[in-house]
Design an enzyme around this catalytic site. Sequence first.
Site, PDB file in Angstrom:
ATOM      1  N   CYS A  24      51.824  16.571  60.473  1.00  0.00           N
ATOM      2  CA  CYS A  24      50.909  15.368  61.578  1.00  0.00           C
ATOM      3  C   CYS A  24      52.227  14.569  61.866  1.00  0.00           C
ATOM      4  O   CYS A  24      53.051  14.311  61.298  1.00  0.00           O
ATOM      5  CB  CYS A  24      49.731  14.996  60.838  1.00  0.00           C
ATOM      6  SG  CYS A  24      48.086  15.258  60.877  1.00  0.00           S
ATOM      7  N   GLU A  77      54.162  22.667  62.672  1.00  0.00           N
ATOM      8  CA  GLU A  77      53.921  23.171  62.040  1.00  0.00           C
ATOM      9  C   GLU A  77      54.239  24.493  61.505  1.00  0.00           C
ATOM     10  O   GLU A  77      55.865  24.656  61.368  1.00  0.00           O
ATOM     11  CB  GLU A  77      53.228  24.313  63.532  1.00  0.00           C
ATOM     12  CG  GLU A  77      51.940  22.971  64.049  1.00  0.00           C
ATOM     13  CD  GLU A  77      50.509  23.775  65.322  1.00  0.00           C
ATOM     14  OE1 GLU A  77      50.834  24.680  65.068  1.00  0.00           O
ATOM     15  OE2 GLU A  77      49.818  23.280  65.332  1.00  0.00           O
ATOM     16  N   GLU A 133      51.442  11.447  63.016  1.00  0.00           N
ATOM     17  CA  GLU A 133      51.861  10.064  62.417  1.00  0.00           C
ATOM     18  C   GLU A 133      52.636  10.887  60.579  1.00  0.00           C
ATOM     19  O   GLU A 133      53.412   9.512  60.252  1.00  0.00           O
ATOM     20  CB  GLU A 133      50.116   9.525  61.385  1.00  0.00           C
ATOM     21  CG  GLU A 133      49.298   9.841  62.674  1.00  0.00           C
ATOM     22  CD  GLU A 133      48.862  10.875  63.361  1.00  0.00           C
ATOM     23  OE1 GLU A 133      49.103  12.250  62.569  1.00  0.00           O
ATOM     24  OE2 GLU A 133      47.705  11.138  63.880  1.00  0.00           O
TER      25      GLU A 133
HETATM   26  N1  THU Z   1      47.569  16.730  63.923  1.00  0.00           N
HETATM   27  C1  THU Z   1      48.391  15.430  64.692  1.00  0.00           C
HETATM   28  O1  THU Z   1      49.409  15.678  64.373  1.00  0.00           O
HETATM   29  N2  THU Z   1      48.101  14.497  63.989  1.00  0.00           N
HETATM   30  C2  THU Z   1      46.503  14.251  63.829  1.00  0.00           C
HETATM   31  O2  THU Z   1      46.101  13.415  63.564  1.00  0.00           O
HETATM   32  C3  THU Z   1      45.715  15.475  63.991  1.00  0.00           C
HETATM   33  C4  THU Z   1      45.938  16.581  63.873  1.00  0.00           C
HETATM   34  C5  THU Z   1      48.164  17.898  64.841  1.00  0.00           C
HETATM   35  C6  THU Z   1      48.331  18.797  63.638  1.00  0.00           C
HETATM   36  C7  THU Z   1      48.378  20.404  63.738  1.00  0.00           C
HETATM   37  O3  THU Z   1      49.431  20.289  64.475  1.00  0.00           O
HETATM   38  C8  THU Z   1      47.521  19.944  64.886  1.00  0.00           C
HETATM   39  O4  THU Z   1      47.371  18.778  65.094  1.00  0.00           O
HETATM   40  C9  THU Z   1      45.793  20.710  65.229  1.00  0.00           C
HETATM   41  O5  THU Z   1      45.316  20.235  64.135  1.00  0.00           O
END
Ligand code: THU
Length: 135
Positions: free
Chosen positions: A55, A46, A57
């Site tokens: 994310c 983040e 992924e």
């Molecule tokens: N997040 C992911 O890493 N992958 C996803 O597919 C959904 C959301 C993370 C992004 C952010 O840091 C946290 O989850 C909350 O949205």
Amino acid sequence: MSIDWPGLRAAAVAAAGTAYAPYSRLRVGAAGLASNGAVVTGCNVENASFGLTLCAECGLVSALHAAGAGRLIAVSVVAADGAPLVPCGRCRQLLIEAGGAGLLLDSDAGPRELGTLLPDAFTGTDLAERRQLDD
Ligand code: THU
């Protein structure tokens, strides 16, 4: 190729442990079996400028390419509690480019194909067929 789902999920949980998620407090890890047999991982990262968040992924797909590991065959995405998490819409699009509609995603109800989560996806084929090279 046989898929070690418990091993893949364990690798995803380990990756979630490395996440940088001070704002949402949702640590996410992703682990993927690549076509060369390697397991690649990623975690969410983040930023104080929230929209810049990466994310898990994103890291996974970057690791796949950095390792020259080929295509994704199977992926487990989890939160730090160890339970599978369904990839967000943007990440479904990322994953389909790296593994196709047949990419298998971990879930408590058993593996499911990414194509069922992103039907009629926009892909490079659409670009190749529709772009106008004379513009
Ligand atoms: N997040 C992911 O890493 N992958 C996803 O597919 C959904 C959301 C993370 C992004 C952010 O840091 C946290 O989850 C909350 O949205």
